[in-house]
Design an enzyme around this catalytic site. Structure first.
Site, PDB file in Angstrom:
ATOM      1  N   VAL A   1       0.847  -1.196   0.000  1.00 39.66           N
ATOM      2  CA  VAL A   1       0.000   0.000   0.000  1.00 39.66           C
ATOM      3  C   VAL A   1       0.881   1.245   0.000  1.00 39.66           C
ATOM      4  O   VAL A   1       1.911   1.280   0.666  1.00 39.66           O
ATOM      5  CB  VAL A   1      -0.887   0.023   1.270  1.00 39.66           C
ATOM      6  CG1 VAL A   1      -1.754   1.271   1.321  1.00 39.66           C
ATOM      7  CG2 VAL A   1      -1.735  -1.228   1.374  1.00 39.66           C
ATOM      8  N   CYS A   2       0.455   2.284  -0.722  1.00 38.85           N
ATOM      9  CA  CYS A   2       1.088   3.596  -0.645  1.00 38.85           C
ATOM     10  C   CYS A   2       0.019   4.663  -0.877  1.00 38.85           C
ATOM     11  O   CYS A   2      -1.171   4.383  -0.752  1.00 38.85           O
ATOM     12  CB  CYS A   2       2.247   3.729  -1.642  1.00 38.85           C
ATOM     13  SG  CYS A   2       1.747   3.872  -3.355  1.00 38.85           S
ATOM     14  N   ARG A   3       0.414   5.859  -1.229  1.00 38.41           N
ATOM     15  CA  ARG A   3      -0.546   6.945  -1.407  1.00 38.41           C
ATOM     16  C   ARG A   3      -1.430   6.722  -2.621  1.00 38.41           C
ATOM     17  O   ARG A   3      -2.643   6.839  -2.543  1.00 38.41           O
ATOM     18  CB  ARG A   3       0.194   8.284  -1.513  1.00 38.41           C
ATOM     19  CG  ARG A   3      -0.723   9.467  -1.709  1.00 38.41           C
ATOM     20  CD  ARG A   3       0.085  10.779  -1.741  1.00 38.41           C
ATOM     21  NE  ARG A   3      -0.786  11.882  -2.094  1.00 38.41           N
ATOM     22  CZ  ARG A   3      -1.029  12.277  -3.347  1.00 38.41           C
ATOM     23  NH1 ARG A   3      -0.458  11.650  -4.357  1.00 38.41           N
ATOM     24  NH2 ARG A   3      -1.823  13.290  -3.581  1.00 38.41           N
TER      25      ARG A   3
ATOM     26  N   MET B   1      -3.963   4.760  -0.944  1.00 44.64           N
ATOM     27  CA  MET B   1      -4.799   5.376   0.087  1.00 44.64           C
ATOM     28  C   MET B   1      -5.730   6.441  -0.487  1.00 44.64           C
ATOM     29  O   MET B   1      -6.762   6.733   0.110  1.00 44.64           O
ATOM     30  CB  MET B   1      -3.923   5.970   1.199  1.00 44.64           C
ATOM     31  CG  MET B   1      -3.206   4.932   2.040  1.00 44.64           C
ATOM     32  SD  MET B   1      -4.313   3.739   2.852  1.00 44.64           S
ATOM     33  CE  MET B   1      -5.105   4.772   4.083  1.00 44.64           C
TER      34      MET B   1
END
Length: 98
Positions: A62-64, A90
């Site tokens: 997961v990242c931005r 996200m």
């Protein structure tokens, strides 16, 4: 590269599945909100901390927005890990955060 949607991740969490989330954002980004239970390993430290991961487990990166987690997914896949990238990151996540 294997990918998973935010809705699929949310469904897994709602079903109390054993989901191993690795958030590769920087610690200040994670402090602003992350998926409950996610482990923070910033992308720049991943090569130094990959020994914390188990090649027998499946991980969701997961990242931005999905870019850094895509790089992390590719990096770990090349080293024999079972990983998939959460598409949209996200920014696309509308589930619970802490």
């Amino acid at each position: 590269m294997k990918e998973i949607t935010t809705d699929e991740v949310k469904d897994l969490l709602e079903q109390d599945k054993d989901v191993k989330l690795i958030d590769v954002r920087e610690t200040d980004e994670v402090a602003q909100g992350h998926i409950p239970g996610a482990t923070n390993i910033p992308l720049g430290l991943l090569e130094f901390r990959e020994n914390e991961l188990d090649k027998n487990e499946e991980y969701i990166m997961v990242c931005r927005s999905g870019g850094r987690s895509g790089k992390a997914t590719q990096f770990l896949k090349e080293r024999g890990y079972n990983v998939q990238n959460m598409v949209g990151g996200m920014l696309a996540w509308d589930g619970p955060t802490e």
